[in-house]
Design an enzyme around this catalytic site. Structure first.
Site, mmCIF file in Angstrom:
data_model
loop_
_atom_site.group_PDB
_atom_site.id
_atom_site.type_symbol
_atom_site.label_atom_id
_atom_site.label_comp_id
_atom_site.label_asym_id
_atom_site.label_seq_id
_atom_site.Cartn_x
_atom_site.Cartn_y
_atom_site.Cartn_z
ATOM 1 N N SER A 17 0.864 -1.188 0.000
ATOM 2 C CA SER A 17 0.000 0.000 0.000
ATOM 3 C C SER A 17 0.895 1.232 0.000
ATOM 4 C CB SER A 17 -0.851 -0.007 1.281
ATOM 5 O OG SER A 17 -1.408 1.266 1.533
ATOM 6 N N TYR A 67 -1.981 -0.476 10.373
ATOM 7 C CA TYR A 67 -2.149 -0.864 8.964
ATOM 8 C C TYR A 67 -0.896 -0.506 8.155
ATOM 9 C CZ TYR A 67 -4.016 -0.984 4.199
ATOM 10 O OH TYR A 67 -4.202 -1.254 2.863
HETATM 11 N N1 LIG Z 1 -8.490 -0.277 -1.982
HETATM 12 C C1 LIG Z 1 -7.415 0.474 -1.707
HETATM 13 O O1 LIG Z 1 -7.449 1.697 -1.841
HETATM 14 C C2 LIG Z 1 -6.141 -0.202 -1.269
HETATM 15 C C3 LIG Z 1 -5.001 0.603 -1.141
HETATM 16 C C4 LIG Z 1 -3.814 0.018 -0.750
HETATM 17 C C5 LIG Z 1 -3.756 -1.338 -0.505
HETATM 18 N N2 LIG Z 1 -4.885 -2.095 -0.609
HETATM 19 C C6 LIG Z 1 -4.772 -3.525 -0.313
HETATM 20 O O2 LIG Z 1 -5.415 -4.267 -1.323
HETATM 21 C C7 LIG Z 1 -5.820 -5.523 -0.794
HETATM 22 C C8 LIG Z 1 -7.265 -5.770 -1.191
HETATM 23 O O3 LIG Z 1 -8.083 -4.835 -0.499
HETATM 24 P P1 LIG Z 1 -9.413 -4.225 -1.133
HETATM 25 O O4 LIG Z 1 -9.232 -2.768 -1.154
HETATM 26 O O5 LIG Z 1 -9.795 -4.931 -2.368
HETATM 27 O O6 LIG Z 1 -10.465 -4.522 0.043
HETATM 28 P P2 LIG Z 1 -11.725 -5.495 0.112
HETATM 29 O O7 LIG Z 1 -12.671 -5.248 -0.992
HETATM 30 O O8 LIG Z 1 -12.213 -5.376 1.505
HETATM 31 O O9 LIG Z 1 -11.076 -6.941 -0.132
HETATM 32 C C9 LIG Z 1 -10.315 -7.595 0.850
HETATM 33 C C10 LIG Z 1 -10.216 -9.050 0.462
HETATM 34 O O10 LIG Z 1 -9.397 -9.706 1.445
HETATM 35 C C11 LIG Z 1 -10.075 -10.859 1.898
HETATM 36 N N3 LIG Z 1 -9.731 -11.148 3.287
HETATM 37 C C12 LIG Z 1 -9.801 -10.329 4.358
HETATM 38 N N4 LIG Z 1 -9.466 -11.010 5.463
HETATM 39 C C13 LIG Z 1 -9.189 -12.292 5.071
HETATM 40 C C14 LIG Z 1 -8.811 -13.468 5.739
HETATM 41 N N5 LIG Z 1 -8.644 -13.497 7.076
HETATM 42 N N6 LIG Z 1 -8.602 -14.586 5.015
HETATM 43 C C15 LIG Z 1 -8.773 -14.581 3.680
HETATM 44 N N7 LIG Z 1 -9.149 -13.503 2.977
HETATM 45 C C16 LIG Z 1 -9.352 -12.368 3.687
HETATM 46 C C17 LIG Z 1 -11.556 -10.556 1.733
HETATM 47 O O11 LIG Z 1 -12.280 -11.780 1.535
HETATM 48 P P3 LIG Z 1 -13.231 -12.511 2.594
HETATM 49 O O12 LIG Z 1 -13.808 -11.448 3.485
HETATM 50 O O13 LIG Z 1 -14.235 -13.187 1.738
HETATM 51 O O14 LIG Z 1 -12.325 -13.461 3.289
HETATM 52 C C18 LIG Z 1 -11.558 -9.748 0.440
HETATM 53 O O15 LIG Z 1 -11.630 -10.605 -0.665
HETATM 54 C C19 LIG Z 1 -5.590 -5.451 0.720
HETATM 55 O O16 LIG Z 1 -4.391 -6.124 1.054
HETATM 56 C C20 LIG Z 1 -5.447 -3.961 0.970
HETATM 57 O O17 LIG Z 1 -4.676 -3.683 2.107
HETATM 58 C C21 LIG Z 1 -6.073 -1.561 -0.973
#
Ligand SMILES: NC(=O)c1ccc[n+]([C@@H]2O[C@H](COP(=O)([O-])OP(=O)(O)OC[C@H]3O[C@@H](n4cnc5c(N)ncnc54)[C@H](OP(=O)(O)O)[C@@H]3O)[C@@H](O)[C@H]2O)c1
Length: 266
Positions: free
Chosen positions: A157, A171
């Site tokens: 991130s 985080y």
């Molecule tokens: N969106 C942004 O702006 C952004 C920016 C920087 C980094 N990121 C990173 O991108 C990645 C994806 O995030 P996102 O933004 O797409 O958020 P999101 O829509 O909330 O997706 C998170 C995903 O992680 C899974 N997850 C969470 N806890 C888990 C666990 N204990 N075991 C297995 N799967 C788990 C969730 O699936 P289930 O709940 O079905 O398990 C979901 O598929 C993350 O690592 C986040 O830190 C996002």
């Protein structure tokens, strides 16, 4: 049936947000998929959606799904090895394959300022985002070392660039840890056939940030943000801030701005 030349990507956290959209965009580029998360129903819907959208039909695209909680270490190894076996093929008839790429994406964004009663949320974030990522990297590298090839992608991130205050402190620390895991592996594997990429997303619309009260003007759509991620992954970049603008120049500012200036910016 898929051919031995079809490439396969395993994505964790594929049930929503960036993971689900990476699955859509990589399938559109011809990849077979191994998808996991805790919400299996979501993965099954996503598989049906991707297969329905594939003009060549479900006979050529292969998508396997498995339930996975990345905090359950035994399950991480079991699920990754299960996917490896799903896509193993057969050396005797020339269909030997394997997992070409593993994207460690599962994560969450809970948090509270340290010492304010939010330890449970901070611990959950630390365990899922860092210890969970370590477990996934162990399971992924076991597969790649045996294959002799592979591409490991770790989703960090932009918050990894600098220690951040209040609810972001834990985080940001987990995402810095993820980036260092990737960099350590890349150092070890430099010049070898196993590649490692670390991706630093900026603000990209997803479930994680849909309830954030103040949406950033820098937020981009899931499709646009993930397009930038997929472009960086396909180029096997060592590291990439995505989308590149404004985040690549912002990374320099975030790392080096004096604290009083940095506090005004963030
Ligand atoms: N969106 C942004 O702006 C952004 C920016 C920087 C980094 N990121 C990173 O991108 C990645 C994806 O995030 P996102 O933004 O797409 O958020 P999101 O829509 O909330 O997706 C998170 C995903 O992680 C899974 N997850 C969470 N806890 C888990 C666990 N204990 N075991 C297995 N799967 C788990 C969730 O699936 P289930 O709940 O079905 O398990 C979901 O598929 C993350 O690592 C986040 O830190 C996002």
């Amino acid at each position: 049936m898929t051919s031995a030349s079809t490439r396969t990507v395993l994505i964790t956290g594929a049930s929503s947000g960036l993971g689900a959209e990476m699955a859509r965009q990589l399938a559109a580029r011809g990849y077979d998929l191994a998808l996991c998360a805790r919400r299996l129903d979501r993965l099954e819907k996503l598989r049906a959606e991707i297969l329905a959208a594939d003009p060549s039909g479900s006979t050529t695209r292969r998508i396997e799904v498995r339930e996975l909680d990345v905090n359950d270490a035994d399950q991480v190894f079991e699920v990754f090895r299960g996917f490896r076996d799903d896509f193993a093929g057969d050396v005797t008839d020339g269909t030997a394959r394997g997992i070409d790429r593993i994207v460690i994406n599962a994560g969450l964004g809970k948090g509270a300022p340290l010492g304010t009663g939010g330890y449970a949320a901070n611990r959950e974030t630390a365990m899922t985002n860092f210890v969970g990522a370590l477990t996934q990297a162990e399971a992924a590298m076991e597969i790649f070392r045996a294959q002799g090839t592979g591409h490991l992608v770790m989703i960090s991130s932009m918050s990894a660039m600098r220690g951040l205050p209040k609810s972001m402190t834990t985080y940001a620390a987990t995402k810095a840890g993820v980036a260092h895991l990737a960099e350590g592996l890349r150092n070890e594997l430099h010049g070898k056939p196993i590649k490692v990429s670390v991706i630093y997303p900026g603000y990209i619309a997803s479930e994680m940030n849909e309830h954030v009260a103040q949406q950033s003007p820098l937020m981009v759509s899931t499709e646009k943000g993930v397009h930038a991620i997929v472009e960086a992954i396909e180029k096997e970049k060592a590291s990439a801030c995505v989308p590149p603008l404004p985040w690549a120049p912002m990374s320099v500012l975030m790392k080096h701005a004096p604290l009083p200036l940095f506090k005004k910016l963030m």
